[in-house]
Design an enzyme around this catalytic site. Structure first.
Site, PDB file in Angstrom:
ATOM      1  N   GLU A  85      -4.474  -6.739  13.477  1.00  0.00           N
ATOM      2  CA  GLU A  85      -3.983  -6.580  12.104  1.00  0.00           C
ATOM      3  C   GLU A  85      -2.493  -6.262  12.092  1.00  0.00           C
ATOM      4  O   GLU A  85      -1.735  -6.802  11.291  1.00  0.00           O
ATOM      5  CB  GLU A  85      -4.775  -5.466  11.410  1.00  0.00           C
ATOM      6  N   ASP A 103       0.798  -1.227   0.000  1.00  0.00           N
ATOM      7  CA  ASP A 103       0.000   0.000   0.000  1.00  0.00           C
ATOM      8  C   ASP A 103       0.836   1.285   0.000  1.00  0.00           C
ATOM      9  O   ASP A 103       1.254   1.742  -1.041  1.00  0.00           O
ATOM     10  CB  ASP A 103      -0.981  -0.003   1.173  1.00  0.00           C
TER      11      ASP A 103
END
Length: 796
Positions: free
Chosen positions: A764, A534
């Protein structure tokens, strides 16, 4: 990729020259002749207009199909799923706290909702789909094999625990729900069945032991019954609901609440019940609500005509046997007993595997693809896949799935092959696979509409080759599943060639992720979503001449796997072709030439890059008092290695074992990993160096850092895997690799267990300064690799 538009040439129409008027040679007497009426006198001008419009529309459609052909899927692979998969129930609705279905698009959907009974009239807060806003202190499968059984605890803050256990049996399932809540509280539990196709119909029974009847083309006739434990019967009432309305699948809970009414009998507490006024004798959505006390237990049994009802002791015995077999295999595979792990660490380890397996999902339908500028349905697909997170990402992600299957393969390699085959069946005829599989209405309901369409020129890390590398080097797997591996080989090669061709760089040995925005001004460093990393910094000014280190390394790994497959299942030509690709992509001298910086002592991306950029407020044109944060470049960019961003991306040559074990470059990599000023922390390796200007830097005014400092378990696992490899290889750095391996593993296990005990979840990612869990939770995806990290067979 866009096709070039071909010009449509029409033949020129030349006007004929006028004929010369001839003089008559004789006079002919005129005889009047009756002429036919013009056709337009009996043909409506409206009809003519309609015909012209239809003709034009037809021409447009034909022209559009010629210029913009639809996406076309490859033919599906021969079915490798278990023969009874369409009839076998499982927890294949991972976005739900408790939901079951079979692996068939015709399957009815079973689900459970619940809420605490209010004492005043108000809209209850109902639990149905996993939702972080419910603020549950914990919910997880603590034993589950993904096929035959599961045991789950769902905690309500300061109120107690709801336990859901289930087993399947031939064409049905049985489940046991226990409420162990704080005294004095009352709860309403709603159980429902819904139809997915026209042929499925439900009817109400006459009592709880025969609460629903149904018919389905897949299952035939079936019934669902409820059996309450003796002490539960005394404090339970129930109500039922049946409708033939078409209810959006993401609004089931709203529909139930909207059809709930408050009942206030004299000298009785307020009771919420379902509206039992039914206009339909049969329908496609049916529900029963149980009004329960704080301590309750009941069984749910769905059975076809072919099966007898399961007795309570039978459920208990079958569940106990399956639990025993699961735990026995778990210990045989991971061998954690006797390794001095704490109770919390051992609990976290088993939960990580059980949640991964208990969150495997099944989806059927189309996804949406932006193809030649038009969003088109693409499919239909059948996807069988694990998911990263039940509440936040309950769908298939291509880049995540390779890491998921690294863990699943250890317990059920056949399940791993079934999942890989379903991803290979999502391929189009060119070799592209969607990076995110948002298939069907249930999956779409969890994604904002603007993020649903996928782009068919965008790739994703081919992590399925990462798990295939382990499968093809496992003699037991190869011996047992050679036929499946042979089927997968051509698809994997097609995918590999698609990536090499469509993501090629400026030279033969370089590669570039597509999808970066060259014109955007509001991002500090334009994102590379296709890479999976990302916002990890790449060249500051995207261009066609840049190339990316991680993609080159992924392809090197893929070429090794393909060569192994070609040797076993391909022709001599296949083997020679893959050997050539492997030699080219794994050439270390070539990698050094393209990506190594002697000055910075690291491997880096290359591109048009400025070492002096910042997000700064810039006045909005026409509104000098308003500002927008934009990237400001103080030093002009030039083509160079991106050496001011050292982090996860720069570790790929080591993580994928491309560096020779005796190379001094390996020492440089090990030194950077162990340096606290660069990547080392007491909680794991951070994603980018603290000395980088991008460390913890926002990418836009509204986007906080993501892969710019936080600790991600999947990459830490890859680093540990490579450290184990180099510690076992002859060379001057093996002892250093062994020491770093031991320290890093201990730090990761200790911190994840601390956060698991503190919060009840795997997360996460983790904060590199405090170790605290961040992002979505529970993260049942690659953070579950902590179990492999704890085991000694981490890389076998």
């Amino acid at each position: 990729m866009h096709r070039e538009h071909e010009e449509m040439h029409q033949p020129s129409r030349r006007r004929r020259p006028p004929r010369e008027v001839e003089r008559p040679s004789a006079t002919i007497r005129y005889e009047p002749v009756a002429e036919p009426e013009p056709w337009c006198s009996f043909c409506s001008w409206d009809l003519i207009l309609i015909l012209l419009v239809m003709l034009g529309a037809g021409c447009f459609i034909l022209l559009h199909l010629y210029l913009y052909p639809n996406l076309e899927k490859v033919a599906p692979l021969p079915n490798i799923d278990p023969e009874n998969a369409p009839y076998t129930w499982g927890t294949y609705r991972p976005h739900m706290y408790f939901g079951l279905r079979t692996r068939s698009p015709m399957s009815p959907l079973f689900g459970m909702m619940w809420y605490e009974q209010p004492n005043t009239i108000q809209r209850p807060h109902i639990r149905h789909w996993c939702n972080q806003d419910d603020r549950l202190p914990g919910y997880y499968w603590y034993e589950a094999d993904g096929r035959h059984f599961g045991k789950q605890n769902i905690s309500e803050a300061h109120k107690g625990v709801i336990q859901t256990d289930w087993i399947n049996d031939a064409n049905g399932f049985a489940a046991r729900v226990k409420l162990n809540m704080a005294p004095g509280r009352r709860y309403n539990v709603i159980l429902y069945l819904s139809a997915q196709e026209i042929g499925t119909r439900f009817r109400l029974g006459k009592h709880l032991s025969d609460v629903f009847h149904g018919y389905n083309e897949l299952l035939g006739k079936f019934t669902m019954s409820l059996r309450l434990k003796d002490n539960t019967k005394l404090q339970t009432s129930h109500s039922v609901m049946l409708t033939d309305e078409k209810i959006p699948i993401d609004r089931y809970h709203d529909f139930v609440v909207d059809n709930t009414q408050a009942y206030n009998a004299p000298n009785q507490p307020l009771n919420y019940i379902l509206n039992e006024k039914h206009n339909d004798e049969e329908g496609k959505f049916i529900a029963v609500q149980l009004n329960l006390g704080s301590q309750a237990e009941f069984d749910i049994i769905l059975q076809t005509e072919k099966l007898k009802g399961m007795k309570p002791e039978e459920f208990t015995n079958i569940l106990r046997i399956r639990s025993y077999n699961f735990n026995k295999k778990y210990e045989n595979v991971f061998q954690l007993a006797g390794k001095n792990y704490t109770k919390t660490q051992l609990k976290m380890a088993k939960v990580s595997l059980s949640n991964m397996l208990g969150s495997v999902g099944y989806w059927y339908g189309h996804n949406r693809v932006l193809f030649n500028g038009i969003v088109q349905p693409y499919g239909p697909h059948v996807l069988f896949s694990a998911v990263p997170s039940r509440p936040f990402f309950p769908r298939g992600f291509l880049w995540d799935e390779g890491f998921h299957q690294m863990l699943i393969r250890k317990m059920d390699s056949k399940m791993t092959l079934e999942a890989i085959a379903s991803w290979m069946n999502a391929m189009d005829t060119s070799g592209w696979i969607p990076r995110e599989m948002i298939v069907g209405s249930e999956a779409e309901a969890k994604v904002p509409a603007e993020f649903i369409p996928q782009k068919n020129d965008v790739a994703n890390p081919p992590t399925l080759f990462y798990v295939m590398d382990k499968l093809v080097n496992d003699e037991k797997t190869v011996g047992r599943y050679a036929g499946i591996l042979k089927l997968l080989y051509p698809r994997l090669e097609k995918w590999f060639h698609w990536i090499r061709i469509t993501q090629s760089g400026p030279t033969r040995t370089t590669y570039r992720w597509r999808g970066r925005n060259e014109t955007i001004k509001t991002e500090l460093n334009p994102k590379t979503l296709s890479s999976g990393l990302d916002d990890f910094p790449r060249a500051s000014h995207p261009s066609d001449l840049e190339y990316h280190l991680d993609l080159r390394c992924w392809l090197a790994l893929a070429s090794r796997v393909l060569n192994r497959l070609a040797k076993s299942y391909g022709t001599d030509a296949d083997y020679q072709r893959t050997a050539k690709a492997m030699e080219e992509l794994n050439n270390f001298d070539s990698l050094v030439k393209d990506h190594w910086s002697e000055e910075a002592q690291g491997f880096f991306d290359y591109g048009k890059h400025s070492f002096d950029v910042a997000l700064s407020p810039v006045p909005t044109p026409g509104s000098p008092r308003q500002f927008e944060y934009q990237r400001v470049t103080s030093r002009a960019p030039s083509y160079t290695l991106v050496s001011d961003a050292f982090g996860y991306n720069n570790l790929f040559p080591m993580m994928l074992k491309l560096i020779p074990s005796k190379s001094p470059i390996l020492k440089s990599m090990l030194d950077k990993i162990r340096d606290p000023k660069i990547l080392w922390t007491n909680y794991g390796l951070r994603s980018i160096s603290r000395s980088s200007p991008y460390y913890m830097a926002r990418n836009t005014e509204h986007d906080p850092p993501y892969w710019r400092g936080y600790i991600w378990i999947n990459v830490n696992y890859m680093v540990l895997s490579s450290l184990r490899h180099y510690a076992d290889q002859p060379g001057p750095y093996r002892e250093n690799a062994e020491n770093i391996f031991s320290e890093l593993r201990a730090n990761l296990v200790k911190n994840l267990a601390t956060q698991f005990q503190k919060t009840g979840f795997l997360w996460e990612n983790y904060d590199d300064r405090t170790g605290e869990g961040r992002g979505c939770h529970p993260f049942t995806g690659w953070s579950s690799l902590i179990l492999l990290i704890m085991s000694d067979n981490l890389d076998t």
